[in-house]
Design an enzyme around this catalytic site. Structure first.
Site, PDB file in Angstrom:
ATOM      1  N   GLU A   4       0.652  -0.998  -0.083  1.00  7.80           N
ATOM      2  CA  GLU A   4       0.324   0.019   0.009  1.00  7.80           C
ATOM      3  C   GLU A   4       0.734   1.389  -0.205  1.00  7.80           C
ATOM      4  OE1 GLU A   4      -1.550  -3.244   0.663  1.00  7.80           O
ATOM      5  OE2 GLU A   4      -2.653  -2.907   0.181  1.00  7.80           O
ATOM      6  N   HIS A  32     -12.448  -4.038   7.205  1.00  2.14           N
ATOM      7  CA  HIS A  32     -12.990  -4.032   5.891  1.00  2.14           C
ATOM      8  C   HIS A  32     -14.277  -3.034   5.557  1.00  2.14           C
ATOM      9  CE1 HIS A  32     -10.077  -7.305   4.902  1.00  2.14           C
ATOM     10  NE2 HIS A  32     -10.089  -8.055   4.496  1.00  2.14           N
TER      11      HIS A  32
END
Ligand SMILES: Cc1ncc(C[n+]2csc(CCOP(=O)(O)OP(=O)(O)O)c2C)c(N)n1
Lengths: 325, 333
Positions: free
Chosen positions: B67, B134
């Protein structure tokens, strides 16, 4: 910045750098930093100052074969990288002295300098943060189908960050035109590298298929030669290279750090390997003397330029957050 | 207001995003898309399907699970002339790239004076059985960062028009898509270069009694609540969607609050230190004396998002929650 014309110094044509050019740049960097250290002790530097004195060969050898359109990423200890990539000494000084003629209008200081027009995508206050950005610059060069390259300078301490592993993997996976230059100056802030580093940094790329080498980072010619090979490889589309340059941090972590955690004998030993001595040995004494006095002149002019520039004022703080609409 | 002379077609939210990407990539070869599973798989939810075939694997590129590097690809790319769109699969994962977003992308212009044309697309909210790591809504965290823009579309039309504008914008934009909205439809003009300006709120429904400022998934719910309140209680509700959360269109919002004298905010995020909090603070600072009732924040309860979808859906505020908040602000009048 919008209200300042960049006074970019003419960097030598890529590939045409000579031992004289390299000595000159190293000397400039040395005198620049010594001058800034004095200014710091006189209370004129409104921010932290991490010196690269003793490490000049890494930056100069690392940049001497680059074009202006090549990119570099630097660190919190990056004056030598900035100068070697073509930053103007006068504006850089102005920035460190908190003056409005500085590259960030005197608001950023030495860890916050980015000059994209000369390919400097940033010194950085965050250790390891240049690594992801370097992959992006190299990726852009690939998309643009240019043969430009990116050089990412980082300290050995940065090899402990997660970004280091991420960057190595993607650079190898995508065969990015990227050269990782680990500037190993033996100390990571206040502790020796033995507290931080497992194994050999130059071999960290091995399992990714990234060729690595360890270079005497105090020998500018050795550094330039290793870079020449790595740059050629990157320009040819053959992917990244890892170079670990061994050098030594002469000063404390920052100017006010007296570095009481290490032996004076060790420091003296390292100082005897001054990279400027070996670089100077390659040119005639009288030529070198002439360069030295030219640089004294340049530094004096740069300092006067910086000192004449007004201190950054509060109104300037709102400049440069968003594009003018 | 939709102009009836323009031909429109109902599009799903994800199609709006997809069309924006296609159009901008066709228009400008410097626009690239990188992210985990964006190319071959076409995105974990299919949002980027078809792009790889159209634009090739250099401009539409699957990345490893990195990321920080992902956002760094965008920053370095923008620094050398691209206009990258990077996709962070879930908003929760942006934590790992927070340094690159906040300390790097958002500071570049301040340090250098140079453009940083970067879009970071990500997906928020509890629209699937995805659980506590999430499904989160962190939009407010990024609204306090000078140099960064935060955009959060609530429907297909805005998703398309705002994404196209974000890609052409010269500042870093965090573009937050909402999982629970991906398959929701709205009419979108056909064959038009649809550009919705950043920083401009949309008054989705005009009203005179209460101002509801809703974001993301709560906009449609607020609109439905407004409809029902009109029918059931005769309350006239104005619904505003800021669309861009930073910089916020405070003028449009405050003008409405001054006119109605009542403010309800509605969001999927939890209440503390949220966009709703900011709106209430704004109203208190700017027009306290004109308020006829205390403002109310409609938000998810301060608990983690559960994995089972029915529980997750129960946690998110619904139409009824907005209705009762509006009624509460009307009490005694
Ligand atoms: C992410 C992050 N962690 C910690 C620091 C504090 N810090 C600044 S420099 C430094 C040491 C860096 O060592 P190295 O990378 O070897 O570079 P050197 O200082 O030796 O040039 C540390 C820990 C920081 N700036 N950023």
């Amino acid at each position: 910045m919008g209200n300042q014309q960049p006074l970019v110094q003419a960097a030598p044509e890529a590939g045409s750098s000579t031992p004289l050019d390299r000595y000159r740049m190293m000397r400039l960097s040395r005198r620049f930093e010594e001058t800034m250290e004095e200014q710091f002790h006189e209370g004129q530097v409104p921010g932290p100052l991490h010196l690269s004195i003793g490490q000049e060969a890494v930056a100069v050898g690392g940049c001497c074969h680059l074009r202006q359109s090549d990119a570099i990423l630097s660190t919190h200890r990056g004056h030598h990288h900035c100068l070697a990539k073509g930053a103007a000494a006068d504006r850089l000084m102005a920035e460190l002295l908190g003056r409005s003629a500085g590259y960030s209008l005197g608001r950023g200081g030495s860890m916050h300098i980015a000059i994209p027009e000369i390919g400097l995508l940033g010194t950085n206050g965050i250790v390891g943060a240049g690594l992801p950005i370097a992959t992006g610059a190299a990726y852009a060069m690939q998309v643009q189908k240019s043969d430009n390259v990116t050089v990412c300078f980082f300290g050995e301490g940065a090899t402990g960050t997660g970004a280091f592993g991420e960057a190595l993997n993607i650079a190898a996976l995508w065969r990015l035109p990227l050269i990782f230059v680990c500037e190993n100056n033996q100390y990571v802030e206040l502790t020796p590298q033995s507290v931080h580093i497992a194994g050999d940094i130059w071999r960290r790329g091995e399992s990714f298929g990234i060729p690595g080498s360890r270079v005497d980072g105090n020998d500018v010619e050795a550094m330039a030669e290793a870079m020449e090979t790595a740059i050629a490889r990157a320009r040819a589309g053959d992917g990244p290279t890892m170079i670990e340059a061994l050098t030594y941090r002469w000063s404390g972590h920052f100017v006010a750090d007296r570095a009481a955690y290490r032996d004076e004998a060790e420091v003296q030993e390292a100082r005897a390997l001054d990279p400027l001595i070996s670089a100077r040995a390659l040119i005639d004494d009288d030529v070198a003397d002439a360069v030295d006095s030219e640089i004294e002149e340049e530094i004096a002019v740069a300092l006067a330029f910086a000192q004449q520039s007004p201190l950054a004022d509060f109104d300037s703080l709102s400049i440069g957050h968003y594009a003018a609409s | 207001m939709t102009d009836i002379s323009v031909e429109t077609r109902p599009l799903k939210f994800w199609q709006g995003v997809n069309q924006a990407l296609v159009e901008e990539m066709e228009r400008d070869e410097n626009v690239v898309l990188v992210g985990e599973d964006v190319a071959r798989p076409g995105g974990p939810y299919g949002v980027t399907r078809g792009l790889l075939d159209k634009f090739g694997d250099l401009r539409v590129r699957d990345t490893p699970i990195s990321e920080a590097v992902l956002v760094g690809l965008g920053i370095g790319g923008a620094g050398v002339g691209l206009r990258p769109v990077v996709e962070v699969m879930f908003f929760d994962f942006a934590m790992i790239a927070m340094d690159q977003i906040v300390n790097q992308a958002a500071k570049f212009r301040y340090f250098s004076g140079a453009d940083m044309p970067l879009v970071i697309r990500t997906m928020c909210g509890a629209g699937g059985p995805n659980g506590a790591q999430h499904s989160q809504n962190f939009e407010a965290w990024y609204c306090g960062v000078p140099g960064l823009k935060v955009v959060m579309p609530s429907n297909a039309l805005d998703a398309k028009g705002l994404l196209k504008s974000s890609i052409r914008d010269n500042d870093p934009v965090l573009f937050i898509e909402t999982l629970g909205l991906l398959t929701q439809r709205r009419d979108v003009p056909v064959g038009e270069d649809l550009l919705i300006p950043l920083g401009v709120a949309d008054i989705r429904r005009e009203g005179s009694d209460v101002t509801v400022v809703a974001i993301g998934r709560l906009v449609d719910r607020a609109l439905e609540a407004a409809e029902r309140l009109q029918e059931e209680d005769g309350i006239s509700v104005e619904v505003i969607d800021p669309r861009t959360l930073s910089p916020l269109d405070t003028e449009t919002i405050l003008e409405s609050v001054r006119r109605t004298g009542r403010l309800v905010t509605a969001q999927e995020a939890t209440a503390p230190c949220s966009v709703g909090s900011e709106l209430v603070a704004l109203a208190a600072e700017s027009c306290l004396s004109e308020l006829k009732a205390a403002p109310i924040r409609v938000a998810s309860p301060f608990v983690n998002v559960p994995t089972p979808l029915p529980l997750a859906e129960e946690r998110a505020p619904g139409v009824e929650d907005v209705m009762s908040a509006v009624r509460e602000t009307m009490q005694g009048s």
